[in-house]
Design an enzyme around this catalytic site. Structure first.
Site, mmCIF file in Angstrom:
data_model
loop_
_atom_site.group_PDB
_atom_site.id
_atom_site.type_symbol
_atom_site.label_atom_id
_atom_site.label_comp_id
_atom_site.label_asym_id
_atom_site.label_seq_id
_atom_site.Cartn_x
_atom_site.Cartn_y
_atom_site.Cartn_z
ATOM 1 N N ASP A 136 0.820 -1.217 0.000
ATOM 2 C CA ASP A 136 0.000 0.000 0.000
ATOM 3 C C ASP A 136 0.856 1.271 0.000
ATOM 4 O OD1 ASP A 136 -2.041 -1.801 0.202
ATOM 5 O OD2 ASP A 136 -2.660 -1.231 2.223
ATOM 6 N N MET A 180 -5.658 -2.940 -4.452
ATOM 7 C CA MET A 180 -5.460 -2.922 -3.002
ATOM 8 C C MET A 180 -4.934 -1.561 -2.540
ATOM 9 S SD MET A 180 -4.062 -6.593 -1.693
ATOM 10 C CE MET A 180 -5.243 -7.927 -1.409
ATOM 11 N N GLY A 181 -5.237 -1.244 -1.314
ATOM 12 C CA GLY A 181 -4.852 0.025 -0.713
ATOM 13 C C GLY A 181 -5.890 0.379 0.325
ATOM 14 N N GLU A 240 -9.236 0.407 -3.408
ATOM 15 C CA GLU A 240 -10.239 -0.263 -2.576
ATOM 16 C C GLU A 240 -10.572 0.534 -1.321
ATOM 17 O OE1 GLU A 240 -8.864 -4.000 -1.055
ATOM 18 O OE2 GLU A 240 -7.192 -3.120 0.046
#
Length: 443
Positions: A136, A180-181, A240
């Protein structure tokens, strides 16, 4: 394990490329100092229960080539010893029973917080350092310092998006890619910018709380603008983490979603891609526009990839510095390499005074890097509404009048960053509204 100066290594959180490089380099450095090294299986999972059986000895022969591989040689978990004082005490006692006087934790912001609390509870009996790991890229380091694993994840993410872009153009469809994150949009933005995706949406660009309608309209507006150029295809990347900042009433069933041991929503169970796909289709349908959209999550494909050479070298440096710092008597710090130099970051500097948790580095939407990313996206912009011909073109594509198109979408411009301009010294300078030349392609 009778040695009374053992060094232990554990990994917490989610996987990231380069974990094994840290483990390998730290083990080699410590063993050369004749310090025994043990790997704690599955992060804090077992030691916080008082179980000291899930450990493995780490030797130079065992780790000398693991830096080539993804995953974690000693496993991983999201077990949180700070949620229960007894678990934290168990973790300390377990380490002391293993004759551990030095501990290296590898993980993201939650593991960093656990490491800090464990060091405090140990009260000088165990010295602790933390190696920042997360794809991230959201730990509180200087803007030019990435967390390890991010570059590898971006590399493979860009490859996936590149292929999706070809598929989108071939089949005349759109892809909504959820990257993702959990708290920050660095990975989504990095992938989108590198691959040249049509647009990227991150939580940082929207006023809080985020309304789903603003996300839907940003995507629908981009599709309409792309259609006005004769292109029915595109790839939109959405971080996300927007789920965490969306007004809860906008996501049906969000309150029932499971949380992890650190209290975070399990975002993977909120199918934001399918939600957005359905709502964008409905929004476009109201304008008589039909388009095919496919939703795809990427992230799990990236977390255990073999690290690219950048992350292999970077993480071996981090592992070496972590062990060397402990051997030299260092304690209570996050390990970082800044400008090619080792810089320990004291645990106390990592805490946000307002939240009591480790600080998070968000995407800086005022930066030149972000401004350039926006210029290469195809999405509605302020100058689209200031140019009567462009507005008429967009309205015609949506089968509405220019005034109605303005009423439907112009509100999004309130969150648009100001235009980017520089003087001859490279300094950013303000530009009057509407002065930047509109461009009909990327830009």
């Amino acid at each position: 394990m009778a040695h009374h100066n053992n060094l232990a290594i554990l990994v917490g959180g989610g996987p990231a490329p380069g974990i094994n490089s840290v483990i390998g380099a730290a083990t080699i450095r410590a063993r050369l100092e004749e310090i025994n090294v043990i790997g704690l299986r599955d992060g804090f999972e077992w030691i916080m229960q008082g179980d000291i059986d899930h450990v493995i000895p780490l030797t130079i022969d065992a780790v000398s080539r693991i830096h080539f591989r993804g995953g974690s040689h000693i496993g991983i978990s999201r077990a949180n010893p700070t949620a229960n004082p007894m678990h934290l005490e168990n973790a300390v006692i377990s380490l002391l029973r293993l004759n551990v006087t030095q501990l290296i934790t590898i993980g993201g912001d939650d593991t960093a917080f656990s490491a800090m609390k464990l060091e405090e509870r140990a009260a000088g009996r165990i010295r602790v350092v933390h190696v920042p790991k997360t794809i991230d890229n959201d730990l509180d380091l200087p803007p030019y310092v990435d967390t390890f694993g991010y570059q590898t994840a971006r590399h493979f993410g860009a490859e996936i998006v590149k292929n999706l872009m070809v598929d989108a153009r071939t089949t005349s469809r759109w892809y909504f890619v959820i990257a993702m994150g959990r708290k920050a949009g660095h990975l989504a933005l990095g992938i989108g910018k590198a691959a040249g995706a049509t647009l990227t949406l991150t939580s940082e660009e929207f006023p809080k709380p985020i309304r789903v309608q603003a996300i839907v309209d940003s995507l629908a507006g981009a599709i309409i603008k792309r259609l006005s150029y004769g292109r029915p295809d595109g790839v939109g990347i959405i971080a996300e983490g927007v789920v965490l900042d969306v007004a809860p009433e906008d996501l049906e069933g969000l309150r029932e979603v499971e949380r992890d041991p650190h209290g975070h929503l399990r975002i993977g169970e909120v199918n934001i891609g399918e939600i957005l796909k359905a709502q964008v289709a409905a929004r476009l349908g109201a304008f008589g526009i039909k388009t095919t959209v496919a939703a795809k999550n990427i992230g799990y494909e990236l977390r255990c990839a073999d690290p690219i050479p950048f992350d292999m070298e970077y993480t071996r440096d981090l592992g070496y510095c972590a062990a060397k710092y402990l051997v030299a008597g260092g304690n209570a710090a996050m390990i970082s390499i800044q400008g090619g130099h080792f810089v320990p970051v004291p645990f106390g500097q990592m805490i946000d005074s307002e939240t009591g948790r480790t600080r998070i580095r968000l995407v800086d939407v005022t930066s030149t890097r972000y401004a350039i990313a926006r210029r290469y996206m195809i999405r509605l912009r302020r100058d689209d509404f200031e140019d009567s011909l462009e507005l008429a073109k967009l309205a015609a594509t949506a089968h509405v009048s220019p005034d109605q198109f303005r009423r439907e979408f112009e509100y999004l411009m309130a969150a648009e960053p100001p235009p980017l301009a520089m003087d001859e010294l490279g300094e950013r300078v303000p530009i009057p509204d509407g002065a930047e030349t509109r461009r009909r392609g990327p830009g």
